[in-house]
Design an enzyme around this catalytic site. Structure first.
Site, PDB file in Angstrom:
ATOM      1  N   SER A 124       0.845  -1.191   0.000  1.00 31.17           N
ATOM      2  CA  SER A 124       0.000   0.000   0.000  1.00 31.17           C
ATOM      3  C   SER A 124       0.889   1.254   0.000  1.00 31.17           C
ATOM      4  O   SER A 124       1.693   1.412  -0.914  1.00 31.17           O
ATOM      5  CB  SER A 124      -0.958  -0.042   1.191  1.00 31.17           C
ATOM      6  N   GLU A 183      -8.876  -5.597  -6.518  1.00 32.52           N
ATOM      7  CA  GLU A 183      -8.499  -4.185  -6.450  1.00 32.52           C
ATOM      8  C   GLU A 183      -8.870  -3.424  -7.721  1.00 32.52           C
ATOM      9  O   GLU A 183      -8.826  -2.192  -7.745  1.00 32.52           O
ATOM     10  CB  GLU A 183      -7.009  -4.049  -6.163  1.00 32.52           C
ATOM     11  N   HIS A 231      -7.344  -5.638  -1.279  1.00 27.55           N
ATOM     12  CA  HIS A 231      -6.187  -4.826  -0.921  1.00 27.55           C
ATOM     13  C   HIS A 231      -5.457  -5.360   0.312  1.00 27.55           C
ATOM     14  O   HIS A 231      -4.228  -5.276   0.391  1.00 27.55           O
ATOM     15  CB  HIS A 231      -6.632  -3.384  -0.680  1.00 27.55           C
TER      16      HIS A 231
END
Length: 283
Positions: free
Chosen positions: A161, A223, A261
């Protein structure tokens, strides 16, 4: 009674610890405090030293990575994974993530302001990526090298991330700091204009000189539904960078089926270990 067995009450317990690990707090020259998690293999180091993996968000994934290596490195001839030092870079908190990561993993927002958070509050302070990379290179790495036998030619950095964004920042600005770069679900939308400028400068550098580095970009299949378009941005970047294989940059892109995610982390970790700890890139 339970099935004929007498159940005895537990009267005391001890905290669980992972064998071969330690943790300590470290204050940087910029007066930022980090919690450092370290795992040392039980096996005798090779003559060249152990490979080493530096993990961002160490509070959240250190244990998962350490146990994955500890189990799989027992049969390297089968798994392709050798024993390695694991260094988790975290923060003095019991939470899996700290708001301080917003500063350490990002570049300054020079072109636009970030929208407010869903709760209406502003995001934490940002823009400390350069300082954080200096801490890793000039303070943390020397300490690790002083206390453990490290193979300087087999160093990996792993981030997810915002951590994945920082991994790409590190590759683009300091490509010789590590040999393997793992960028999981990188938040390219966060510093999009700035990170793309760094990418262009990196490409120009590759035209002038070759490097020796591997890059794995991994995202979850689900995602693609994220409003930030995070998956497509990562895929397109991997395609652009793949052009430079003849300049020593080996790029691999993986989309993990049915993962989002956050759930992408365990499969990404396993693939990352084979990617970084094996003598050949796992194709």
């Amino acid at each position: 009674m339970n099935g004929g067995l007498i159940m005895k009450e537990v009267t005391n317990s001890d905290p669980f610890t992972i064998v071969g690990t330690e943790q300590y707090n470290m204050v940087s020259k910029m007066n930022r405090e980090y919690r450092i998690f370290v795992s040392k293999p039980s096996e005798k180091p090779p003559a060249s030293g152990y490979p080493v993996i530096y993990l961002l968000d160490g509070n959240s994934i250190f244990g998962t990575v350490v146990e994955a290596i500890r189990i799989q490195s027992k049969r390297p001839e089968k798994t392709g994974i050798v024993p390695a030092i694991v260094v988790g870079i975290g923060y003095p908190t019991e939470a899996p993530f700290s708001p301080h990561r917003f500063y350490d993993y990002t570049m300054a927002q020079t072109d636009q302001e970030m929208p407010f958070k869903p709760d209406g509050k502003p995001w934490p302070k940002q823009g400390g990526a350069s300082e954080f990379l200096s801490f890793i290179e000039e303070e943390l790495k020397p300490k690790i090298h002083q206390t453990l036998k490290v193979d300087s030619n087999k160093q990996t950095i792993f981030g997810h991330s915002l951590g994945g964004l920082f991994v790409l920042y590190t590759l683009f600005t300091s490509p010789r700091s590590f040999q393997s770069y793992i960028a999981g679900s990188p938040s390219l939308h966060w510093n999009e204009r700035n990170i793309l400028a760094k990418e262009r400068s990196f490409m120009a550098r590759l035209e002038r000189e070759a490097i020796h580095a591997k890059l794995l970009i991994g995202i979850g299949e689900l995602e693609k539904e994220h409003k930030s378009n995070i998956g497509e941005l990562a895929k397109k970047m991997s395609e652009r960078l793949s052009f430079y294989k003849n300049r020593g940059l080996n790029v691999k892109f993986i989309q993990f089926e049915d993962e989002c995610h956050t759930s992408v982390l365990p499969p990404l970790i396993n693939k990352s270990l084979r990617f970084s700890l094996h003598s050949q890139v796992d194709q």
